[in-house]
Write an enzyme that holds these catalytic residues in place. Structure first.
Site, PDB file in Angstrom:
ATOM      1  N   SER A   1     -69.183  91.229  -2.832  1.00  0.00           N
ATOM      2  CA  SER A   1     -69.924  90.487  -3.863  1.00  0.00           C
ATOM      3  C   SER A   1     -69.293  90.642  -5.241  1.00  0.00           C
ATOM      4  O   SER A   1     -68.733  91.691  -5.566  1.00  0.00           O
ATOM      5  CB  SER A   1     -71.357  91.024  -3.904  1.00  0.00           C
ATOM      6  OG  SER A   1     -71.992  90.666  -5.101  1.00  0.00           O
TER       7      SER A   1
ATOM      8  N   TYR B   1     -69.458  84.782  -8.144  1.00  0.00           N
ATOM      9  CA  TYR B   1     -70.465  84.245  -9.056  1.00  0.00           C
ATOM     10  C   TYR B   1     -69.678  83.766 -10.258  1.00  0.00           C
ATOM     11  O   TYR B   1     -69.000  84.549 -10.926  1.00  0.00           O
ATOM     12  CB  TYR B   1     -71.489  85.315  -9.461  1.00  0.00           C
ATOM     13  CG  TYR B   1     -72.569  85.549  -8.438  1.00  0.00           C
ATOM     14  CD1 TYR B   1     -73.205  84.487  -7.805  1.00  0.00           C
ATOM     15  CD2 TYR B   1     -72.988  86.836  -8.118  1.00  0.00           C
ATOM     16  CE1 TYR B   1     -74.216  84.701  -6.873  1.00  0.00           C
ATOM     17  CE2 TYR B   1     -73.991  87.055  -7.191  1.00  0.00           C
ATOM     18  CZ  TYR B   1     -74.593  85.978  -6.569  1.00  0.00           C
ATOM     19  OH  TYR B   1     -75.590  86.201  -5.652  1.00  0.00           O
TER      20      TYR B   1
ATOM     21  N   THR C   1     -70.672  81.120  -4.231  1.00  0.00           N
ATOM     22  CA  THR C   1     -72.122  81.018  -4.013  1.00  0.00           C
ATOM     23  C   THR C   1     -72.697  80.000  -4.992  1.00  0.00           C
ATOM     24  O   THR C   1     -72.581  80.156  -6.209  1.00  0.00           O
ATOM     25  CB  THR C   1     -72.791  82.401  -4.179  1.00  0.00           C
ATOM     26  OG1 THR C   1     -72.263  83.261  -3.167  1.00  0.00           O
ATOM     27  CG2 THR C   1     -74.299  82.310  -4.023  1.00  0.00           C
TER      28      THR C   1
ATOM     29  N   LYS D   1     -71.115  78.735  -0.251  1.00  0.00           N
ATOM     30  CA  LYS D   1     -72.289  79.414   0.324  1.00  0.00           C
ATOM     31  C   LYS D   1     -73.558  78.896  -0.351  1.00  0.00           C
ATOM     32  O   LYS D   1     -73.611  78.789  -1.583  1.00  0.00           O
ATOM     33  CB  LYS D   1     -72.158  80.928   0.099  1.00  0.00           C
ATOM     34  CG  LYS D   1     -73.354  81.748   0.559  1.00  0.00           C
ATOM     35  CD  LYS D   1     -73.016  83.238   0.497  1.00  0.00           C
ATOM     36  CE  LYS D   1     -74.140  84.124   0.999  1.00  0.00           C
ATOM     37  NZ  LYS D   1     -75.168  84.403  -0.007  1.00  0.00           N
TER      38      LYS D   1
ATOM     39  N   HIS E   1     -79.929  82.204   0.854  1.00  0.00           N
ATOM     40  CA  HIS E   1     -79.825  83.480   0.144  1.00  0.00           C
ATOM     41  C   HIS E   1     -80.917  84.449   0.614  1.00  0.00           C
ATOM     42  O   HIS E   1     -81.479  85.220  -0.158  1.00  0.00           O
ATOM     43  CB  HIS E   1     -79.962  83.232  -1.367  1.00  0.00           C
ATOM     44  CG  HIS E   1     -79.189  84.177  -2.238  1.00  0.00           C
ATOM     45  ND1 HIS E   1     -78.063  83.808  -2.915  1.00  0.00           N
ATOM     46  CD2 HIS E   1     -79.391  85.483  -2.573  1.00  0.00           C
ATOM     47  CE1 HIS E   1     -77.612  84.832  -3.639  1.00  0.00           C
ATOM     48  NE2 HIS E   1     -78.404  85.862  -3.438  1.00  0.00           N
TER      49      HIS E   1
HETATM   50  C1  FMN Z   1     -80.312  92.825  -2.086  1.00  0.00           C
HETATM   51  C2  FMN Z   1     -79.521  91.575  -1.854  1.00  0.00           C
HETATM   52  C3  FMN Z   1     -78.465  91.274  -2.708  1.00  0.00           C
HETATM   53  C4  FMN Z   1     -77.694  90.111  -2.487  1.00  0.00           C
HETATM   54  N1  FMN Z   1     -76.601  89.878  -3.285  1.00  0.00           N
HETATM   55  C5  FMN Z   1     -75.856  88.768  -3.075  1.00  0.00           C
HETATM   56  C6  FMN Z   1     -74.670  88.549  -3.820  1.00  0.00           C
HETATM   57  O1  FMN Z   1     -74.300  89.350  -4.667  1.00  0.00           O
HETATM   58  N2  FMN Z   1     -73.979  87.418  -3.583  1.00  0.00           N
HETATM   59  C7  FMN Z   1     -74.379  86.483  -2.645  1.00  0.00           C
HETATM   60  O2  FMN Z   1     -73.713  85.458  -2.468  1.00  0.00           O
HETATM   61  N3  FMN Z   1     -75.466  86.703  -1.893  1.00  0.00           N
HETATM   62  C8  FMN Z   1     -76.209  87.816  -2.063  1.00  0.00           C
HETATM   63  N4  FMN Z   1     -77.299  88.051  -1.279  1.00  0.00           N
HETATM   64  C9  FMN Z   1     -77.613  87.102  -0.183  1.00  0.00           C
HETATM   65  C10 FMN Z   1     -76.872  87.491   1.095  1.00  0.00           C
HETATM   66  O3  FMN Z   1     -75.491  87.230   0.983  1.00  0.00           O
HETATM   67  C11 FMN Z   1     -77.380  86.684   2.303  1.00  0.00           C
HETATM   68  O4  FMN Z   1     -77.334  85.304   2.001  1.00  0.00           O
HETATM   69  C12 FMN Z   1     -78.784  87.065   2.726  1.00  0.00           C
HETATM   70  O5  FMN Z   1     -79.043  88.440   2.566  1.00  0.00           O
HETATM   71  C13 FMN Z   1     -78.974  86.678   4.191  1.00  0.00           C
HETATM   72  O6  FMN Z   1     -80.267  86.859   4.595  1.00  0.00           O
HETATM   73  P1  FMN Z   1     -80.799  88.146   5.399  1.00  0.00           P
HETATM   74  O7  FMN Z   1     -80.962  89.221   4.381  1.00  0.00           O
HETATM   75  O8  FMN Z   1     -82.078  87.638   5.954  1.00  0.00           O
HETATM   76  O9  FMN Z   1     -79.771  88.493   6.458  1.00  0.00           O
HETATM   77  C14 FMN Z   1     -78.055  89.208  -1.454  1.00  0.00           C
HETATM   78  C15 FMN Z   1     -79.124  89.519  -0.603  1.00  0.00           C
HETATM   79  C16 FMN Z   1     -79.845  90.697  -0.789  1.00  0.00           C
HETATM   80  C17 FMN Z   1     -80.963  91.022   0.171  1.00  0.00           C
END
Ligand code: FMN
Length: 385
Positions: free
Chosen positions: A123, A148, A174, A256, A280
């Protein structure tokens, strides 16, 4: 390779494990070890969390119709994404601020990825720098960098160039987070990790970001956090801006956060190399369609021209099988490995990933499937409740 022996070995190791098997137990254990704001930051979705729940519930409406008598003695879970062969179609989603879960945060997750050969997406808001994380994943495991897009073009450019130099082989842009969603649990706590300077490692190590500040951001995290808030997120972006990323990197570009088939068409029109169907994890638009329900329409318009990946709601092996049957070439997991990290550090992450891979291989075999190419829409159907 003898897959049967591999699976038996795997089951033997599992019987000695101190860790649980079910996602729900991992989540409950994580809740016990984490402070309430940290746990909520991970567990929360946007608004009433309707979409977050729907991500999981929607999977239940898709049902596998297993086939019998199909000789599943030799099984092969390998697949190829953008020219790289993966041992299994399961990847680790980009997740920022992992230090709130474990002292070594992203480094522990990246190390687990490298040790198991599970692809890792780093990330932009990781708690350690993208270079340190790349070193933990190692050379032999696929790693992508998630962008980002900053309001400061030169910072964006610098991040992209650093990612390419550090050995990442694709850029995941993203699109669903030009700003952070309405997350009521975080609002209640009046807290975000960024306020404590967690998740800005890629910024404070960045020469362009540093040049924007009159003090060294590493020694004044509060000032760095304020500067970060000025440049994080870019609400002005539209499709034409993709050209800018293309000019900064020679790496493939994957978008994404695609949920609408028209956006998938636009992605192809603008020449991107892949899309990730994702909401997300339900953290951005409450009320949005679940990712698994958005997937078939998107796969339909893409028609195999570029890889379609999927995340949001993957918890078990059958979820992986369903996503592949509906047109995904691979899936990404977020919260499952985060709870593994909170409970057991690197070993916890490895255990979660092993469980998911093992469960997927078994579900595949028990459904009468020997290889990924045999997972087609004919294997599942939608039910009404
Ligand atoms: C705590 C947390 C932080 C996240 N940070 C990012 C991030 O920095 N960049 C991003 O593209 N997605 C981020 N996501 C989304 C994840 O990449 C992903 O789309 C999502 O967690 C998938 O769903 P799931 O948690 O049900 O498996 C984050 C999700 C969580 C739970």
């Amino acid at each position: 390779m003898n897959f049967k022996t591999q699976l038996e070995d795997y089951q033997a190791t599992q019987s000695m494990s101190k860790f649980p098997y079910s996602f729900e137990e991992w989540e409950a254990m994580a809740k016990k070890v984490l402070s309430s704001p940290n746990y909520d930051y991970v567990a929360a979705g946007a608004g009433s969390e309707d979409t977050m729940r729907e991500n999981v519930d929607a999977f239940k409406r898709w049902r596998i119709q297993p086939r019998m008598f199909r000789d599943v003695e030799q099984r092969d879970t390998t697949t190829t994404i953008l020219g790289t062969q993966l041992e299994s179609p399961i990847m680790m989603a980009p997740v920022g601020v992992q230090k709130i879960l474990h002292e070594r945060g992203d480094l522990a997750s990246a190390k687990a990825a490298g040790e198991l050969g599970v692809p890792f997406v780093c990330s932009t808001v990781s708690a350690y720098s993208l270079e340190e994380i790349a070193a933990e994943v190692g050379e032999d495991t696929l790693k992508w960098f998630q962008l980002y897009w900053s309001t400061d073009e030169q910072i964006t450019s610098s991040l992209l160039k650093r990612a390419e130099a550090a050995g990442y082989s694709a850029i995941v842009v993203t699109l669903d987070t030009p700003m952070v969603g309405w997350r009521e649990r975080d609002l209640n706590h009046r807290w975000l990790p960024f306020l404590e300077g967690i998740g800005i490692a890629n910024y404070i190590s960045d020469p362009v970001f540093k040049s924007r500040m009159s003090v060294d951001p590493g020694s004044d995290l509060q000032a760095a956090g304020e500067e970060f808030r000025k440049v994080f997120g870019n609400t002005k972006l539209s499709w034409r801006d993709l050209e800018f990323v293309r000019e900064q990197t020679s790496l493939p570009i994957i978008l994404k956060g695609i949920l609408h088939p028209h956006d998938a068409e636009l992605a192809i029109h603008y020449g991107v190399d892949g899309v990730i169907v994702s909401n997300h994890g339900g953290r951005q638009v409450n009320g949005a369609i679940s990712a698994i329900d958005a997937l078939p329409e998107i796969a339909e318009v893409v028609q195999g021209q570029i890889p379609v990946l999927m995340d949001s709601g993957i918890r078990r092996g059958d979820d992986v099988l369903k996503a592949l049957a509906l047109g995904a070439e691979a899936v990404l997991v977020g919260r499952p490995y985060l709870y593994g990290l909170a409970v057991g550090g690197r070993e916890g992450v490895k255990q979660i990933l092993r469980n998911l891979k093992g469960d997927f291989e078994l579900t595949m075999a028990l459904s009468g499937v020997k290889q990924i190419s045999e997972i087609t829409p004919a294997l599942i159907r939608k039910t009404t409740n």
